[in-house]
Write a protein that holds these residues in place. Sequence first.
Motif, PDB file in Angstrom:
ATOM      1  N   LEU A 170       0.829  -1.193   0.000  1.00 26.43           N
ATOM      2  CA  LEU A 170       0.000   0.000   0.000  1.00 26.43           C
ATOM      3  C   LEU A 170       0.872   1.254   0.000  1.00 26.43           C
ATOM      4  N   ILE A 171       0.387   2.278  -0.687  1.00 27.24           N
ATOM      5  CA  ILE A 171       1.079   3.557  -0.709  1.00 27.24           C
ATOM      6  C   ILE A 171       0.073   4.654  -0.369  1.00 27.24           C
ATOM      7  N   TRP A 172       0.585   5.867  -0.177  1.00 26.61           N
ATOM      8  CA  TRP A 172      -0.292   6.998   0.089  1.00 26.61           C
ATOM      9  C   TRP A 172      -1.307   7.125  -1.044  1.00 26.61           C
ATOM     10  N   GLY A 173      -2.555   7.332  -0.671  1.00 31.76           N
ATOM     11  CA  GLY A 173      -3.637   7.413  -1.651  1.00 31.76           C
ATOM     12  C   GLY A 173      -4.530   6.196  -1.631  1.00 31.76           C
ATOM     13  N   ASP A 174      -3.994   5.025  -1.250  1.00 36.92           N
ATOM     14  CA  ASP A 174      -4.815   3.833  -1.085  1.00 36.92           C
ATOM     15  C   ASP A 174      -5.677   3.990   0.169  1.00 36.92           C
ATOM     16  N   LEU A 175      -6.876   3.441   0.121  1.00 32.19           N
ATOM     17  CA  LEU A 175      -7.832   3.639   1.206  1.00 32.19           C
ATOM     18  C   LEU A 175      -7.290   3.174   2.546  1.00 32.19           C
ATOM     19  N   GLU A 176      -6.620   2.010   2.586  1.00 33.27           N
ATOM     20  CA  GLU A 176      -6.192   1.431   3.858  1.00 33.27           C
ATOM     21  C   GLU A 176      -4.751   1.759   4.221  1.00 33.27           C
ATOM     22  N   TYR A 177      -4.113   2.622   3.441  1.00 29.15           N
ATOM     23  CA  TYR A 177      -2.745   2.997   3.775  1.00 29.15           C
ATOM     24  C   TYR A 177      -2.722   3.757   5.096  1.00 29.15           C
ATOM     25  N   ARG A 178      -1.754   3.397   5.934  1.00 30.58           N
ATOM     26  CA  ARG A 178      -1.579   4.087   7.215  1.00 30.58           C
ATOM     27  C   ARG A 178      -0.186   4.690   7.269  1.00 30.58           C
ATOM     28  N   GLY A 179      -0.136   5.941   7.692  1.00 32.59           N
ATOM     29  CA  GLY A 179       1.155   6.576   7.887  1.00 32.59           C
ATOM     30  C   GLY A 179       1.779   6.107   9.181  1.00 32.59           C
ATOM     31  N   ASP A 180       2.835   6.759   9.592  1.00 33.14           N
ATOM     32  CA  ASP A 180       3.549   6.314  10.786  1.00 33.14           C
ATOM     33  C   ASP A 180       2.776   6.573  12.073  1.00 33.14           C
ATOM     34  N   LEU A 181       1.769   7.460  12.004  1.00 39.06           N
ATOM     35  CA  LEU A 181       0.901   7.709  13.155  1.00 39.06           C
ATOM     36  C   LEU A 181       1.691   8.029  14.422  1.00 39.06           C
ATOM     37  N   GLY A 182       2.752   8.791  14.263  1.00 37.38           N
ATOM     38  CA  GLY A 182       3.518   9.230  15.419  1.00 37.38           C
ATOM     39  C   GLY A 182       4.519   8.223  15.937  1.00 37.38           C
ATOM     40  N   LYS A 183       4.641   7.074  15.284  1.00 39.34           N
ATOM     41  CA  LYS A 183       5.595   6.073  15.753  1.00 39.34           C
ATOM     42  C   LYS A 183       7.027   6.549  15.538  1.00 39.34           C
ATOM     43  N   ARG A 184       7.885   6.174  16.430  1.00 38.37           N
ATOM     44  CA  ARG A 184       9.293   6.562  16.314  1.00 38.37           C
ATOM     45  C   ARG A 184       9.955   5.866  15.137  1.00 38.37           C
ATOM     46  N   GLU A 185       9.558   4.624  14.871  1.00 38.94           N
ATOM     47  CA  GLU A 185      10.109   3.873  13.760  1.00 38.94           C
ATOM     48  C   GLU A 185       9.072   3.798  12.631  1.00 38.94           C
ATOM     49  N   PRO A 186       9.523   3.773  11.376  1.00 38.50           N
ATOM     50  CA  PRO A 186       8.559   3.639  10.268  1.00 38.50           C
ATOM     51  C   PRO A 186       7.804   2.315  10.363  1.00 38.50           C
ATOM     52  N   LEU A 187       6.615   2.308   9.792  1.00 37.78           N
ATOM     53  CA  LEU A 187       5.851   1.066   9.733  1.00 37.78           C
ATOM     54  C   LEU A 187       6.598   0.024   8.915  1.00 37.78           C
ATOM     55  N   SER A 188       6.499  -1.221   9.330  1.00 38.79           N
ATOM     56  CA  SER A 188       7.141  -2.294   8.576  1.00 38.79           C
ATOM     57  C   SER A 188       6.370  -2.564   7.297  1.00 38.79           C
ATOM     58  N   ASP A 189       7.010  -3.306   6.378  1.00 34.08           N
ATOM     59  CA  ASP A 189       6.357  -3.644   5.121  1.00 34.08           C
ATOM     60  C   ASP A 189       5.069  -4.423   5.344  1.00 34.08           C
ATOM     61  N   THR A 190       5.059  -5.320   6.323  1.00 34.59           N
ATOM     62  CA  THR A 190       3.871  -6.138   6.546  1.00 34.59           C
ATOM     63  C   THR A 190       2.719  -5.337   7.130  1.00 34.59           C
ATOM     64  N   GLU A 191       3.006  -4.170   7.737  1.00 34.33           N
ATOM     65  CA  GLU A 191       1.936  -3.335   8.270  1.00 34.33           C
ATOM     66  C   GLU A 191       1.223  -2.542   7.181  1.00 34.33           C
ATOM     67  N   ASN A 192       1.804  -2.450   6.009  1.00 36.05           N
ATOM     68  CA  ASN A 192       1.166  -1.724   4.917  1.00 36.05           C
ATOM     69  C   ASN A 192       1.059  -2.602   3.673  1.00 36.05           C
ATOM     70  N   THR A 193       0.610  -3.818   3.849  1.00 33.47           N
ATOM     71  CA  THR A 193       0.307  -4.700   2.723  1.00 33.47           C
ATOM     72  C   THR A 193      -1.138  -5.151   2.835  1.00 33.47           C
ATOM     73  N   SER A 194      -1.711  -5.515   1.714  1.00 35.33           N
ATOM     74  CA  SER A 194      -3.110  -5.939   1.726  1.00 35.33           C
ATOM     75  C   SER A 194      -3.411  -6.786   0.501  1.00 35.33           C
ATOM     76  N   SER A 195      -4.350  -7.702   0.657  1.00 35.55           N
ATOM     77  CA  SER A 195      -4.842  -8.504  -0.462  1.00 35.55           C
ATOM     78  C   SER A 195      -6.169  -7.958  -0.988  1.00 35.55           C
ATOM     79  N   VAL A 196      -6.529  -6.768  -0.548  1.00 38.29           N
ATOM     80  CA  VAL A 196      -7.827  -6.169  -0.874  1.00 38.29           C
ATOM     81  C   VAL A 196      -7.629  -4.900  -1.694  1.00 38.29           C
ATOM     82  N   SER A 197      -8.489  -4.723  -2.679  1.00 39.52           N
ATOM     83  CA  SER A 197      -8.590  -3.465  -3.416  1.00 39.52           C
ATOM     84  C   SER A 197     -10.008  -2.934  -3.287  1.00 39.52           C
ATOM     85  N   HIS A 198     -10.157  -1.619  -3.441  1.00 41.97           N
ATOM     86  CA  HIS A 198     -11.470  -0.974  -3.358  1.00 41.97           C
ATOM     87  C   HIS A 198     -11.766  -0.257  -4.663  1.00 41.97           C
ATOM     88  N   PHE A 199     -13.008  -0.360  -5.115  1.00 47.05           N
ATOM     89  CA  PHE A 199     -13.427   0.363  -6.303  1.00 47.05           C
ATOM     90  C   PHE A 199     -13.605   1.847  -5.974  1.00 47.05           C
TER      91      PHE A 199
END
Length: 358
Positions: A170-199
């Motif tokens: 997932l990248i910025w612009g995708d519905l379920e993309y989440r930014g770092d939300l104040g976390k000290r470390e960036p989100l891991s790859d598995t935290e921003n992956t999905s098998s779902v798409s939205h129309f």
Amino acid sequence: MPLLNPLSIPNVAVVFFCAIASVAAQSPPPTPTPSVVYAVQNADAITDFRANARPVHAMVDRMIEAVTGESNVAKAWSSLIEPNDKIGIKISATGGEIFTTHHEVVDAIVDGLAAAGHPRHTIIVWDRSLDGIKEAGYQTGSEGYQLKAIRPRDGYDPKAVYSAPLLGKLIWGDLEYRGDLGKREPLSDTENTSSVSHFSRIISSEITKIINVPVMSNTEMNGIAGCLYNVTIPNIDNWRRFSQGRGFGAASIAEIYSNPLVSKKVVLNLMDGLIAQYAGGPQSQPFFSEHHATLYASKDPVALDAVVLKKLEEWRRRGSLPAIGHMAEYVEAAAQIGLGNAAPERIQVKHVGRTTAE
């Protein structure tokens, strides 16, 4: 950065072929009636990469009459679209000045719809992004119809979902993309992956009928940026997982099109082949282009894609370029699940003759 999680998909080829088998197992028999693809050519329609409005308008009118069998433009459009329908025209706007769907084609379609009683201001003309459409001659706000892009994140419908057994990054612009939300470390790859798409919300709720107007172009990731591609990949988020070359998108593009949000709404496929691009697409690559001066139309997106793919392959062979059919396997997959005909013996191409702009 990779788009897929290799731990979740140990063998992509197995997943792909299993998906194809699943689609085929659930598919109805192929459409028994041969499909018709109409073509109209006029050398006056394109000069030095610029469309000429009057002959293009006449070509569009001729095509809609041929497809519907009606004697005038208003009756032709009325046979496809009900008075209360909300109309969307899906263009391709990724090709910049030269290879965006020509506004002359869109203007002719809107004129025909207006003649059939549909107010111009209710018609939506859209793509994922509209960057560069002014360079292509679109005058935002002056045509009378609505020009819309899909808004990042909010432009996707959380209830209109397509799932596939491929994880996408997932990248910025995708519905379920989440930014770092104040976390000290960036989100891991598995935290921003999905098998779902939205129309997109445009296709899920803002329109009831679609006129599909792709350009005649290849795409380096999916073979052909044709009818099936134009209303699927640009209308979902988390789409990059279906644009990784051979195998990744074959079953899924066909399945996405088969969703009633798409397949039940598309009433006409009209391909803009005034300029055809056979390599480097869908972005602009004039060196790999032809002044084709042709429009194609069909109610069968699979047949039209099959006809155009064959033509693109001819140009590629002439230019000593590798074949792209293996990247467009979704065209055959779409035929297997009953979306149309891909076999040449089940397709009839009718040339409706040179038009005049009187």
